[in-house]
Design a protein around this motif. Structure first.
Motif, mmCIF file in Angstrom:
data_model
loop_
_atom_site.group_PDB
_atom_site.id
_atom_site.type_symbol
_atom_site.label_atom_id
_atom_site.label_comp_id
_atom_site.label_asym_id
_atom_site.label_seq_id
_atom_site.Cartn_x
_atom_site.Cartn_y
_atom_site.Cartn_z
ATOM 1 N N SER A 1 44.805 35.492 41.206
ATOM 2 C CA SER A 1 44.476 34.741 39.992
ATOM 3 C C SER A 1 44.735 35.548 38.720
ATOM 4 C CB SER A 1 42.991 34.341 39.998
ATOM 5 O OG SER A 1 42.675 33.667 41.180
ATOM 6 N N PHE B 1 22.470 36.906 48.000
ATOM 7 C CA PHE B 1 22.462 35.880 46.958
ATOM 8 C C PHE B 1 21.032 35.417 46.685
ATOM 9 C CE2 PHE B 1 26.676 35.866 48.696
ATOM 10 C CZ PHE B 1 27.493 35.609 47.610
ATOM 11 N N ALA C 1 31.446 36.638 39.576
ATOM 12 C CA ALA C 1 30.074 36.934 39.141
ATOM 13 C C ALA C 1 30.073 37.582 37.760
ATOM 14 C CB ALA C 1 29.399 37.861 40.144
ATOM 15 N N LYS D 1 31.403 31.560 48.902
ATOM 16 C CA LYS D 1 31.666 32.819 49.615
ATOM 17 C C LYS D 1 33.115 32.871 50.084
ATOM 18 C CE LYS D 1 27.063 33.544 51.562
ATOM 19 N NZ LYS D 1 26.345 33.493 52.855
ATOM 20 N N ASN E 1 44.791 27.308 41.895
ATOM 21 C CA ASN E 1 44.060 28.299 42.695
ATOM 22 C C ASN E 1 42.662 28.443 42.086
ATOM 23 O OD1 ASN E 1 43.883 30.245 44.822
ATOM 24 N ND2 ASN E 1 43.993 31.862 43.288
ATOM 25 N N LEU F 1 39.060 34.712 50.452
ATOM 26 C CA LEU F 1 40.458 34.325 50.701
ATOM 27 C C LEU F 1 41.273 34.524 49.434
ATOM 28 C CD1 LEU F 1 39.658 30.906 52.413
ATOM 29 C CD2 LEU F 1 40.205 33.077 53.553
HETATM 30 C C1 LIG Z 1 29.894 36.521 44.928
HETATM 31 C C2 LIG Z 1 31.263 37.041 44.540
HETATM 32 C C3 LIG Z 1 31.507 37.404 43.228
HETATM 33 C C4 LIG Z 1 32.767 37.860 42.830
HETATM 34 N N1 LIG Z 1 32.981 38.198 41.519
HETATM 35 C C5 LIG Z 1 34.225 38.602 41.127
HETATM 36 C C6 LIG Z 1 34.473 38.906 39.753
HETATM 37 O O1 LIG Z 1 33.604 38.807 38.891
HETATM 38 N N2 LIG Z 1 35.732 39.299 39.420
HETATM 39 C C7 LIG Z 1 36.743 39.420 40.344
HETATM 40 O O2 LIG Z 1 37.877 39.770 39.994
HETATM 41 N N3 LIG Z 1 36.516 39.120 41.657
HETATM 42 C C8 LIG Z 1 35.295 38.711 42.057
HETATM 43 N N4 LIG Z 1 35.063 38.417 43.368
HETATM 44 C C9 LIG Z 1 36.160 38.573 44.349
HETATM 45 C C10 LIG Z 1 37.212 37.461 44.288
HETATM 46 O O3 LIG Z 1 36.602 36.198 44.246
HETATM 47 C C11 LIG Z 1 38.116 37.590 45.523
HETATM 48 O O4 LIG Z 1 38.789 38.819 45.507
HETATM 49 C C12 LIG Z 1 39.097 36.438 45.694
HETATM 50 O O5 LIG Z 1 39.521 36.421 47.043
HETATM 51 C C13 LIG Z 1 40.322 36.542 44.793
HETATM 52 O O6 LIG Z 1 41.136 35.433 45.032
HETATM 53 P P1 LIG Z 1 42.655 35.317 44.557
HETATM 54 O O7 LIG Z 1 43.406 36.467 45.184
HETATM 55 O O8 LIG Z 1 43.099 33.979 45.101
HETATM 56 O O9 LIG Z 1 42.672 35.372 43.063
HETATM 57 C C14 LIG Z 1 33.809 37.960 43.790
HETATM 58 C C15 LIG Z 1 33.565 37.592 45.126
HETATM 59 C C16 LIG Z 1 32.296 37.121 45.501
HETATM 60 C C17 LIG Z 1 32.049 36.711 46.922
#
Ligand SMILES: Cc1cc2nc3c(=O)[nH]c(=O)nc-3n(C[C@H](O)[C@H](O)[C@H](O)COP(=O)(O)O)c2cc1C
Length: 184
Positions: free
Chosen positions: A58, A171, A36, A82, A31, A87
């Motif tokens: 995750s 962004f 960020a 993005k 996965n 997802l």
């Molecule tokens: C630009 C951006 C930055 C992100 N940064 C973080 C982060 O630093 N930590 C975090 O937990 N989620 C962050 N997210 C949100 C996760 O990527 C998002 O919830 C993701 O769908 C989790 O996927 P999973 O459920 O498969 O683990 C960010 C999303 C975006 C679009």
């Protein structure tokens, strides 16, 4: 001075470079998610931190397997970055859905993202509960980068664009622009 509401305080510390963090379940099913909130933490040993929301799929994978990898996406991957941030791997095979390629890593069960321009393979050495997130501290056990855009010491902004997150849907790019046709 303008008051800043609690919900967006973190944005005063943005823009932050966006990375893709990969992990895998106990059977090796990979996965990835967009992150960020990552940071270098120590030179020796080389440690990096990622702050992961407790409700992310995750989060459980990294907590159980004690490993993750960080892949640096070039600006051409903005749309996929993005999607990976929206997802959840709980519901679908995100690599396939988004169109990214899991590439076997050197030392971990988790893969890296083949389309990335740099990779840090990490083993979790510490987990710190921080509010609604967990700070996973990883020791970098392998690190490698595309020599066309990283000369061994630094990225070359003429050769590559890096993605930065301002917050929400905003962004920025450092170096080359995020045009879809950029190759690296
Ligand atoms: C630009 C951006 C930055 C992100 N940064 C973080 C982060 O630093 N930590 C975090 O937990 N989620 C962050 N997210 C949100 C996760 O990527 C998002 O919830 C993701 O769908 C989790 O996927 P999973 O459920 O498969 O683990 C960010 C999303 C975006 C679009």
């Amino acid at each position: 001075m303008k008051e800043v509401s609690k919900e967006v305080v973190y944005r005063l510390l943005h823009p932050r470079q966006v990375v893709l963090v990969t992990c895998a379940d106990e059977r090796g099913k990979p996965n990835l998610l967009t992150v960020a909130w990552s940071t270098p933490l120590s030179f020796d040993p080389p440690l990096v931190g990622i702050s992961i929301g407790k409700n992310r799929y995750s989060h459980g994978l990294i907590s159980r397997t004690k490993e993750f990898a960080v892949s640096v996406p070039p600006s051409s991957l903005l749309e996929k970055v993005k999607e990976c941030g929206k997802l959840s791997g709980r519901k679908e095979d995100k690599f396939r859905k988004v169109g990214l390629t899991p590439q076997p890593s050197r030392r971990l069960r988790a893969p890296v993202v083949k389309e990335g321009i740099a990779h840090l393979e990490c083993r979790v050495v510490k987990e710190v509960e921080v509010g609604d997130h967990t700070l996973f501290v990883g020791e970098v056990v392998e690190a490698y980068a595309d020599g066309r855009c990283f000369d061994g010491e630094k990225f070359d902004p003429e050769r590559v664009g890096l993605i930065y997150h301002l917050g929400g849907a905003h962004f920025l790019f450092l170096g080359r622009s995020g045009k879809k046709n950029d190759q690296i």
